[in-house]
Scaffold this active site. Sequence first.
Site, PDB file in Angstrom:
ATOM      1  N   GLY A  12      15.227  -3.245 -34.191  1.00  0.00           N
ATOM      2  CA  GLY A  12      13.830  -2.586 -34.744  1.00  0.00           C
ATOM      3  C   GLY A  12      13.328  -3.525 -35.824  1.00  0.00           C
ATOM      4  O   GLY A  12      12.492  -3.117 -36.568  1.00  0.00           O
ATOM      5  N   ASN A  14      10.292  -5.091 -34.679  1.00  0.00           N
ATOM      6  CA  ASN A  14       9.116  -4.890 -34.561  1.00  0.00           C
ATOM      7  C   ASN A  14       8.603  -3.542 -35.053  1.00  0.00           C
ATOM      8  O   ASN A  14       7.690  -3.071 -35.601  1.00  0.00           O
ATOM      9  CB  ASN A  14       8.718  -4.747 -33.076  1.00  0.00           C
ATOM     10  CG  ASN A  14       8.596  -6.243 -32.549  1.00  0.00           C
ATOM     11  OD1 ASN A  14       7.559  -6.962 -32.682  1.00  0.00           O
ATOM     12  ND2 ASN A  14       9.582  -6.818 -31.783  1.00  0.00           N
ATOM     13  N   ILE A  92      13.441   0.872 -18.417  1.00  0.00           N
ATOM     14  CA  ILE A  92      12.341   0.886 -17.559  1.00  0.00           C
ATOM     15  C   ILE A  92      12.054   2.202 -17.429  1.00  0.00           C
ATOM     16  O   ILE A  92      12.873   3.075 -16.907  1.00  0.00           O
ATOM     17  CB  ILE A  92      12.388   0.208 -16.052  1.00  0.00           C
ATOM     18  CG1 ILE A  92      13.213  -1.140 -16.017  1.00  0.00           C
ATOM     19  CG2 ILE A  92      11.261   0.311 -15.253  1.00  0.00           C
ATOM     20  CD1 ILE A  92      11.997  -2.225 -16.575  1.00  0.00           C
ATOM     21  N   HIS A 109       6.209  -7.700 -25.107  1.00  0.00           N
ATOM     22  CA  HIS A 109       7.176  -8.633 -24.313  1.00  0.00           C
ATOM     23  C   HIS A 109       7.267  -9.933 -24.804  1.00  0.00           C
ATOM     24  O   HIS A 109       6.294 -10.508 -25.210  1.00  0.00           O
ATOM     25  CB  HIS A 109       6.659  -8.561 -22.922  1.00  0.00           C
ATOM     26  CG  HIS A 109       7.862  -8.997 -21.929  1.00  0.00           C
ATOM     27  ND1 HIS A 109       9.051  -8.575 -21.512  1.00  0.00           N
ATOM     28  CD2 HIS A 109       7.724 -10.286 -21.320  1.00  0.00           C
ATOM     29  CE1 HIS A 109       9.695  -9.593 -20.936  1.00  0.00           C
ATOM     30  NE2 HIS A 109       8.946 -10.535 -20.703  1.00  0.00           N
ATOM     31  N   ASP A 141       2.118  -0.039 -17.113  1.00  0.00           N
ATOM     32  CA  ASP A 141       1.739   0.823 -15.855  1.00  0.00           C
ATOM     33  C   ASP A 141       3.147   0.856 -15.209  1.00  0.00           C
ATOM     34  O   ASP A 141       3.987   0.881 -15.768  1.00  0.00           O
ATOM     35  CB  ASP A 141       0.443  -0.025 -14.971  1.00  0.00           C
ATOM     36  CG  ASP A 141       1.378  -1.447 -14.500  1.00  0.00           C
ATOM     37  OD1 ASP A 141       2.337  -1.662 -14.884  1.00  0.00           O
ATOM     38  OD2 ASP A 141       0.424  -2.300 -13.914  1.00  0.00           O
ATOM     39  N   GLY A 143       4.597  -0.802 -12.807  1.00  0.00           N
ATOM     40  CA  GLY A 143       5.209  -1.902 -12.679  1.00  0.00           C
ATOM     41  C   GLY A 143       6.248  -2.205 -14.020  1.00  0.00           C
ATOM     42  O   GLY A 143       6.088  -1.628 -15.119  1.00  0.00           O
TER      43      GLY A 143
END
Length: 201
Positions: A12, A14, A92, A109, A141, A143
């Site tokens: 955590g 971030n 994901i 990322h 999105d 992906g």
Amino acid sequence: MHKVGVLVSGRGSNLQAILDRIADGYLPLEVAVVISDKANALALERAAKVGIPTVVVARKECASKDEFEAKINVALVEAGCELVVLAGFMRILSGSFVNQWQQKIINIHPALLPSFPGLDAQGQAVNYGVKFSGCTVHFVDEGTDSGPIILQKVVPVLDDDTEETLAARILEQEHKAMPEALKLWAEGKLEIFGRHVRVLA
Ligand code: GAR
């Protein structure tokens, strides 16, 4: 004030950077809920410390991925979130969840996408031998790590770097990049055109 929900899985840091920049007045946002798929995530303690509601949705306690995501969705909607922030969320999300929150999910990322998507991005960069890496903040999105890029920050990769030393150098930049991107979003300065994110003056 815009309300955001932050999804986390672990440390955590971030999330902490976001909370710190809200506290110092830089970020005009409210973190309305922090949701973790791991009950023991340090991120949950960071949120609780400043009185932010937390929710744990453990994948293994859900019969299906649909149920897992439905529970996350309910927590976000109940908290009145307008944006979902993935801050070290290590799962994901399905296409149907992403479609429910179209252009309303932001991820960070630890690599310069489209290089090194997926897991262990810092290790991938060290192993590949690139001379620069960094971090990417992007809209999500359907992906994996493939959505429109909001901003990136670059760091050198040094000859004697290990995955850990590179990760630490990148993390320092992540803690700047995420608040910067969220501020642009909160101020209505991000416009998405296909793969391109334009930052309005
Ligand atoms: C960060 O480096 C973040 O970029 C990465 O996990 C770390 C979480 O650290 N996320 C991903 O790799 C997502 N695919 P934190 O919990 O201290 O913010």
